[in-house]
Design a protein around this motif. Structure first.
Motif, PDB file in Angstrom:
ATOM      1  N   UNK A 160      13.423  12.122  -0.551  1.00  0.00           N
ATOM      2  CA  UNK A 160      12.514  12.945   0.244  1.00  0.00           C
ATOM      3  C   UNK A 160      13.185  13.460   1.497  1.00  0.00           C
ATOM      4  N   UNK A 161      12.326  13.986   2.428  1.00  0.00           N
ATOM      5  CA  UNK A 161      10.872  14.084   2.282  1.00  0.00           C
ATOM      6  C   UNK A 161      10.457  15.037   1.164  1.00  0.00           C
ATOM      7  N   UNK A 162       9.301  14.721   0.566  1.00  0.00           N
ATOM      8  CA  UNK A 162       8.855  15.467  -0.607  1.00  0.00           C
ATOM      9  C   UNK A 162       8.063  16.722  -0.255  1.00  0.00           C
ATOM     10  N   UNK A 163       7.271  16.652   0.804  1.00  0.00           N
ATOM     11  CA  UNK A 163       6.433  17.783   1.190  1.00  0.00           C
ATOM     12  C   UNK A 163       6.579  18.037   2.678  1.00  0.00           C
ATOM     13  N   UNK A 164       6.028  19.142   3.128  1.00  0.00           N
ATOM     14  CA  UNK A 164       6.088  19.489   4.544  1.00  0.00           C
ATOM     15  C   UNK A 164       5.310  18.504   5.400  1.00  0.00           C
ATOM     16  N   UNK A 165       4.404  17.743   4.774  1.00  0.00           N
ATOM     17  CA  UNK A 165       3.622  16.766   5.530  1.00  0.00           C
ATOM     18  C   UNK A 165       4.379  15.463   5.746  1.00  0.00           C
ATOM     19  N   UNK A 166       5.414  15.231   4.949  1.00  0.00           N
ATOM     20  CA  UNK A 166       6.198  14.009   5.091  1.00  0.00           C
ATOM     21  C   UNK A 166       7.158  14.140   6.260  1.00  0.00           C
ATOM     22  N   UNK A 167       7.188  13.124   7.120  1.00  0.00           N
ATOM     23  CA  UNK A 167       8.027  13.174   8.310  1.00  0.00           C
ATOM     24  C   UNK A 167       9.434  12.656   8.057  1.00  0.00           C
ATOM     25  N   UNK A 168       9.593  11.822   7.028  1.00  0.00           N
ATOM     26  CA  UNK A 168      10.910  11.265   6.763  1.00  0.00           C
ATOM     27  C   UNK A 168      11.018  10.853   5.305  1.00  0.00           C
ATOM     28  N   UNK A 169      12.239  10.570   4.905  1.00  0.00           N
ATOM     29  CA  UNK A 169      12.478  10.128   3.533  1.00  0.00           C
ATOM     30  C   UNK A 169      11.918   8.729   3.323  1.00  0.00           C
ATOM     31  N   UNK A 170      11.669   8.385   2.064  1.00  0.00           N
ATOM     32  CA  UNK A 170      11.253   7.031   1.691  1.00  0.00           C
ATOM     33  C   UNK A 170      12.482   6.260   1.246  1.00  0.00           C
ATOM     34  N   UNK A 171      12.692   5.086   1.831  1.00  0.00           N
ATOM     35  CA  UNK A 171      13.917   4.334   1.599  1.00  0.00           C
ATOM     36  C   UNK A 171      13.613   2.912   1.142  1.00  0.00           C
ATOM     37  N   UNK A 172      14.528   2.362   0.336  1.00  0.00           N
ATOM     38  CA  UNK A 172      14.383   0.994  -0.149  1.00  0.00           C
ATOM     39  C   UNK A 172      15.745   0.527  -0.681  1.00  0.00           C
ATOM     40  N   UNK A 219       0.808  -1.219   0.000  1.00  0.00           N
ATOM     41  CA  UNK A 219       0.000   0.000   0.000  1.00  0.00           C
ATOM     42  C   UNK A 219       0.838   1.266   0.000  1.00  0.00           C
ATOM     43  N   UNK A 220       2.122   1.179   0.388  1.00  0.00           N
ATOM     44  CA  UNK A 220       2.935   2.389   0.437  1.00  0.00           C
ATOM     45  C   UNK A 220       3.426   2.838  -0.933  1.00  0.00           C
ATOM     46  N   UNK A 221       3.230   2.034  -1.976  1.00  0.00           N
ATOM     47  CA  UNK A 221       3.670   2.430  -3.310  1.00  0.00           C
ATOM     48  C   UNK A 221       2.815   3.581  -3.848  1.00  0.00           C
ATOM     49  N   UNK A 252      10.707   4.642  -4.399  1.00  0.00           N
ATOM     50  CA  UNK A 252      10.172   5.756  -3.614  1.00  0.00           C
ATOM     51  C   UNK A 252       9.495   6.808  -4.503  1.00  0.00           C
ATOM     52  N   UNK A 253       9.079   7.886  -3.829  1.00  0.00           N
ATOM     53  CA  UNK A 253       8.343   8.940  -4.519  1.00  0.00           C
ATOM     54  C   UNK A 253       9.155   9.502  -5.673  1.00  0.00           C
ATOM     55  N   UNK A 254       8.461   9.779  -6.785  1.00  0.00           N
ATOM     56  CA  UNK A 254       9.083  10.358  -7.976  1.00  0.00           C
ATOM     57  C   UNK A 254       8.126  11.368  -8.569  1.00  0.00           C
ATOM     58  N   UNK A 255       8.629  12.105  -9.529  1.00  0.00           N
ATOM     59  CA  UNK A 255       7.786  13.063 -10.247  1.00  0.00           C
ATOM     60  C   UNK A 255       7.317  12.419 -11.546  1.00  0.00           C
ATOM     61  N   UNK A 256       6.014  12.109 -11.670  1.00  0.00           N
ATOM     62  CA  UNK A 256       5.529  11.452 -12.892  1.00  0.00           C
ATOM     63  C   UNK A 256       5.216  12.462 -13.987  1.00  0.00           C
ATOM     64  N   UNK A 257       5.347  12.003 -15.227  1.00  0.00           N
ATOM     65  CA  UNK A 257       4.931  12.798 -16.385  1.00  0.00           C
ATOM     66  C   UNK A 257       4.085  11.902 -17.281  1.00  0.00           C
ATOM     67  N   UNK A 258       2.916  12.417 -17.679  1.00  0.00           N
ATOM     68  CA  UNK A 258       2.029  11.666 -18.568  1.00  0.00           C
ATOM     69  C   UNK A 258       0.985  12.601 -19.151  1.00  0.00           C
ATOM     70  N   UNK A 259       0.591  12.375 -20.410  1.00  0.00           N
ATOM     71  CA  UNK A 259      -0.510  13.154 -20.968  1.00  0.00           C
ATOM     72  C   UNK A 259      -1.773  12.942 -20.126  1.00  0.00           C
TER      73      UNK A 259
END
Length: 472
Positions: free
Chosen positions: A200-212, A68-70, A138-145
């Motif tokens: 990350x963290x990506x936004x001010x709401x994120x408490x920590x980086x996403x790691x894998x 679910x974290x994806x 982890x979180x990325x910036x997507x691009x798509x039409x």
């Protein structure tokens, strides 16, 4: 020796000692500086083809849901579906009429040089010609039409569609907390000796980086795969053709080193044969190989799966993967590829095709190895018989589904996985026939109804909500 010569010799020795102390012996520091960052990637391109080599659409079936974290192109699509009909498959509305190709579980591993000061930062960008990159971690910036203000409209996909992902400032080799999960598809890739990556963290709401232990992504597309397989019924063999004209120009060619034809029966018995290397080119008409469509009865055994895995493992490491990476790749196939009945052709995708369709860029120099496997799902005689049966069988009352008790087995059932377990209820004959069609059952029945329509099959599709996704 003159006193002047002796003096200069002493000065030279002192100077050399000073240089060695600070810079090492000549060539030593240069060797460390030249040691490259190594990046390894593996993944699978999957397509479903009929006996004429036509790609069948609607194959974005999420039979092995991600943790679910994806992340997903659309925030509301992150939630895992638990009811039928399903809403999202591979991050895209189920049975999307334009999805003819699945990009399954590519992962990127980073192996820093021993001399590298850790952690270090790198940007990673990947594009998908003819498709969308729909799921990632982890979180990325997507691009798509169709992607705007964090909302995505799932419209048509064409060979001209261009999707992409960018991971900004990936920290390689630092610390971080890997999220917990029990999803089988996610666990084997972690058993690789590679550097931890964090974003990350990506936004001010994120408490920590996403790691894998890797960068992960998935996608779907509407474009041809490198090979097309047709069946010659009178001679009982398959003919293999190339279809790389959109990637290879006239005069260009690429070798496919390893191919395997595999048949897995419902009882778990496996038969397979290796196929000699073939060369694909701009020509799409030539027959590159012929393969018998039949295996002798003596060729089937559950034990043959081990020899198939061993042969594939050797091919993956010969192509450049490390031993633990090849093991992880094959282990992710355990349920969906090796325990699911079906007739399929596996092959190593030429690097030139991967680079053209799925270009990958890093913000710093690296030695990149990309080992992609192609998988063609072919319609087996058993599936043809099941489709004929489903086209004439009496329709059941779908109310039986509401009598299924809540359990681990029913959870798997409603998630669309192959292992349905003991549901504790009698499954009607028509629905059991549908289940026996295997992983791509939805695409198969829609294609069957289009080619050989019957009222019985149309009623089954309507009652159980199995028609294609309706584009707005």
């Amino acid at each position: 020796m003159s006193s002047r010569s002796a003096t200069w010799r002493i000065i030279s020795v002192i100077g050399l000692t000073f240089a060695v102390f600070y810079f090492g012996w000549p060539g030593a520091a240069q060797a460390d500086d030249d040691e490259p960052l190594i990046v390894h990637e593996w993944g699978t391109f999957t397509a479903l083809q009929d006996e004429h080599g036509n790609a069948l659409p609607g194959i974005n079936i999420d039979d092995e849901p991600l943790p679910a974290f994806c992340h997903n192109l659309s925030p509301w699509a992150i939630e895992r579906p638990h009811g039928m009909p399903r809403v999202m498959m591979k991050g895209v509305p189920e049975r999307h009429p334009y999805v003819t190709l699945r990009l399954e579980t590519p992962v990127l591993y980073f192996h820093p040089p021993k001399s590298e000061k850790l952690p270090f930062s790198v940007d990673v960008d990947v594009k998908f010609h003819g498709g969308w990159l729909t799921e990632f971690y982890p979180q990325a910036e997507p691009q798509a039409p169709g992607l705007k203000d964090n909302e995505f409209k799932f419209g048509p996909i064409t060979p001209d569609t261009l999707g992409g992902l960018t991971w900004h400032s990936v920290q390689v080799g630092g610390g971080g907390r890997i999220p917990e999960t029990d999803r089988h598809i996610w666990l084997p890739p972690r058993e690789v000796n590679a550097a931890l990556v964090s974003v990350g963290p990506q936004t001010s709401r994120d408490s920590e980086a996403e790691s894998e232990k890797f960068l992960f992504y998935r996608g779907v597309a509407n474009r041809p795969v490198p090979l097309r397989v047709t069946r010659d019924e009178p001679n009982h063999w398959f003919e293999i053709h190339g279809q790389c004209a959109d990637v290879l120009s006239a005069g260009q060619s690429a070798k496919i080193e390893k191919l395997w034809m595999v048949h897995i029966r419902k009882d778990g018995a496996v038969a397979w044969r290796a196929i000699d290397p073939i060369t694909v080119s701009h020509d799409t008409a030539a027959t590159l190989a012929t393969v018998s469509e039949k295996f002798p009865d003596s060729g089937y055994s559950p034990a043959h799966l081990d020899s198939l895995r061993d042969d594939m493992h050797k091919a993956l490491t010969a192509a450049g993967l490390y031993d633990d990476e090849a093991t992880a790749m094959l282990e992710t196939w355990k349920h969906a590829y090796f325990q699911s009945p079906g007739l399929r052709l596996f092959y190593l995708v030429p690097r030139v095709w991967t680079d053209a369709v799925l270009p990958l860029k890093l913000s710093r120099p690296a030695q990149i190895t990309r080992v992609m496997m192609g998988r063609l799902e072919l319609i087996s005689p058993e599936q043809r018989a099941l489709l004929k049966k489903l086209s004439t069988i009496a329709l059941s009352d779908p109310k039986w589904m509401f009598t299924i008790p809540q359990s681990a087995s029913s959870q798997k059932f409603f998630e669309g996985r192959s292992d349905f377990g003991d549901l504790g209820v009698a499954i009607p004959a028509d629905y059991q026939t549908y289940l026996d069609l295997g992983r791509f059952r939805n695409a198969l029945i829609v294609a069957e109804q289009k080619a050989r329509p019957t009222q019985e099959l149309q009623s089954f599709i309507n009652v159980y909500g199995l028609g294609p996704y309706e584009l707005e």
